[in-house]
Write a protein that holds these residues in place. Structure first.
Motif, mmCIF file in Angstrom:
data_model
loop_
_atom_site.group_PDB
_atom_site.id
_atom_site.type_symbol
_atom_site.label_atom_id
_atom_site.label_comp_id
_atom_site.label_asym_id
_atom_site.label_seq_id
_atom_site.Cartn_x
_atom_site.Cartn_y
_atom_site.Cartn_z
ATOM 1 N N LEU A 162 -6.168 42.628 55.211
ATOM 2 C CA LEU A 162 -7.123 43.457 54.644
ATOM 3 C C LEU A 162 -7.309 43.775 53.260
ATOM 4 N N LEU A 163 -6.205 43.785 52.618
ATOM 5 C CA LEU A 163 -6.150 43.825 51.222
ATOM 6 C C LEU A 163 -6.787 42.554 50.688
ATOM 7 N N SER A 164 -6.645 41.466 51.227
ATOM 8 C CA SER A 164 -7.281 40.276 50.759
ATOM 9 C C SER A 164 -8.751 40.327 50.772
ATOM 10 N N GLN A 165 -9.267 40.986 51.914
ATOM 11 C CA GLN A 165 -10.647 40.966 51.913
ATOM 12 C C GLN A 165 -11.431 41.798 51.256
ATOM 13 N N THR A 166 -10.418 43.189 50.718
ATOM 14 C CA THR A 166 -10.691 44.188 50.057
ATOM 15 C C THR A 166 -11.146 43.421 48.374
ATOM 16 N N LEU A 167 -10.226 42.652 48.135
ATOM 17 C CA LEU A 167 -10.141 41.890 46.884
ATOM 18 C C LEU A 167 -11.279 40.955 46.431
ATOM 19 N N ARG A 168 -12.004 40.681 47.796
ATOM 20 C CA ARG A 168 -13.172 39.997 47.433
ATOM 21 C C ARG A 168 -14.484 40.780 46.560
ATOM 22 N N ILE B 268 -13.627 44.281 45.193
ATOM 23 C CA ILE B 268 -13.012 45.490 44.427
ATOM 24 C C ILE B 268 -11.998 44.871 43.545
ATOM 25 N N PRO B 269 -12.351 44.945 42.093
ATOM 26 C CA PRO B 269 -11.340 44.389 41.017
ATOM 27 C C PRO B 269 -9.659 44.768 41.597
ATOM 28 N N VAL B 270 -8.980 43.687 41.327
ATOM 29 C CA VAL B 270 -7.525 43.700 41.761
ATOM 30 C C VAL B 270 -6.934 44.883 41.231
ATOM 31 N N GLY B 271 -6.858 45.281 39.766
ATOM 32 C CA GLY B 271 -6.258 46.487 39.225
ATOM 33 C C GLY B 271 -6.796 47.762 40.057
ATOM 34 N N ILE B 272 -7.767 47.845 40.168
ATOM 35 C CA ILE B 272 -8.510 49.042 40.887
ATOM 36 C C ILE B 272 -7.685 49.393 42.314
ATOM 37 N N ALA B 273 -7.962 48.040 43.062
ATOM 38 C CA ALA B 273 -7.661 48.139 44.531
ATOM 39 C C ALA B 273 -6.042 48.350 44.566
ATOM 40 N N TYR B 274 -5.461 47.803 43.757
ATOM 41 C CA TYR B 274 -4.118 48.066 43.849
ATOM 42 C C TYR B 274 -3.462 49.574 43.254
ATOM 43 N N ALA B 275 -4.270 49.920 42.405
ATOM 44 C CA ALA B 275 -3.917 51.364 41.996
ATOM 45 C C ALA B 275 -4.296 52.407 43.080
ATOM 46 N N LEU B 276 -5.294 52.155 43.753
ATOM 47 C CA LEU B 276 -5.497 53.014 44.894
ATOM 48 C C LEU B 276 -4.530 52.697 46.194
ATOM 49 N N TRP B 277 -4.336 51.253 46.489
ATOM 50 C CA TRP B 277 -3.272 51.182 47.526
ATOM 51 C C TRP B 277 -1.965 51.664 47.256
ATOM 52 N N SER B 278 -1.624 51.554 45.855
ATOM 53 C CA SER B 278 -0.290 51.995 45.841
ATOM 54 C C SER B 278 -0.225 53.778 45.699
ATOM 55 N N GLY B 279 -1.185 54.229 45.086
ATOM 56 C CA GLY B 279 -1.198 55.630 44.950
ATOM 57 C C GLY B 279 -1.349 56.353 46.265
ATOM 58 N N ILE B 280 -2.392 56.279 47.035
ATOM 59 C CA ILE B 280 -2.671 56.621 48.136
ATOM 60 C C ILE B 280 -1.296 56.347 49.098
ATOM 61 N N GLY B 281 -0.723 55.052 48.878
ATOM 62 C CA GLY B 281 0.364 54.882 49.845
ATOM 63 C C GLY B 281 1.413 55.665 49.696
ATOM 64 N N ILE B 282 1.855 55.711 48.128
ATOM 65 C CA ILE B 282 3.031 56.502 47.760
ATOM 66 C C ILE B 282 3.056 58.038 48.489
ATOM 67 N N VAL B 283 1.654 58.764 48.269
ATOM 68 C CA VAL B 283 1.762 60.019 48.832
ATOM 69 C C VAL B 283 1.792 59.988 50.390
ATOM 70 N N LEU B 284 1.406 59.088 51.107
ATOM 71 C CA LEU B 284 1.192 59.194 52.625
ATOM 72 C C LEU B 284 2.613 58.759 52.993
ATOM 73 N N ILE B 285 3.228 57.816 52.210
ATOM 74 C CA ILE B 285 4.643 57.531 52.862
ATOM 75 C C ILE B 285 5.486 58.674 52.399
ATOM 76 N N SER B 286 5.510 59.581 51.471
ATOM 77 C CA SER B 286 6.154 60.516 51.023
ATOM 78 C C SER B 286 5.898 61.537 52.211
#
Length: 110
Positions: free
Chosen positions: A46-52, A54-72
């Motif tokens: 799904l991330l690979s489809q997203t990167l088609r 959304i720029p990789v830096g933006i996608a990764y910032a959102l991926w990691s930021g939201i992921g950190i909060v949810l995992i915590s």
């Protein structure tokens, strides 16, 4: 709109996989281990489809930021992880950063 659903699906799949990774006990338990592997495969697809779109830096910032909060939050709810004030403030800053990217950045695909 579909691209944002792909990104949210990728984030949620990664969160499920990471939560199952903890439950896999070092890959010694079958079902959590399979859920981990499957969750990461879905997340990266799904991330690979997203990167088609959304720029990789933006996608990764959102991926990691939201992921950190949810995992915590999941670790706090399911595994009794302690979240002190600096951790909570830090997660608040992550959420603020995600909001700034989405609301004000011209780099994000809107």
């Amino acid at each position: 709109m579909k691209v944002w659903l792909f990104l949210m699906g990728a984030i949620l799949s990664e969160v499920v996989a990471t939560s199952a990774l903890k439950a896999s006990d070092g890959f010694s338990r079958l079902w959590p281990s399979l859920l981990t592997a499957g969750g990461y495969m879905v997340a990266f697809y799904l991330l690979s489809q997203t990167l088609r779109h959304i720029p990789v830096g933006i996608a990764y910032a959102l991926w990691s930021g939201i992921g950190i909060v949810l995992i915590s939050l999941i670790a706090w709810l399911l595994y009794g992880q302690k979240l002190d004030l600096p951790a909570i403030v830090g997660m608040g800053l992550i959420i603020a950063g995600v909001a700034v990217i989405n609301l004000f950045s011209n780099s994000a695909a809107h």
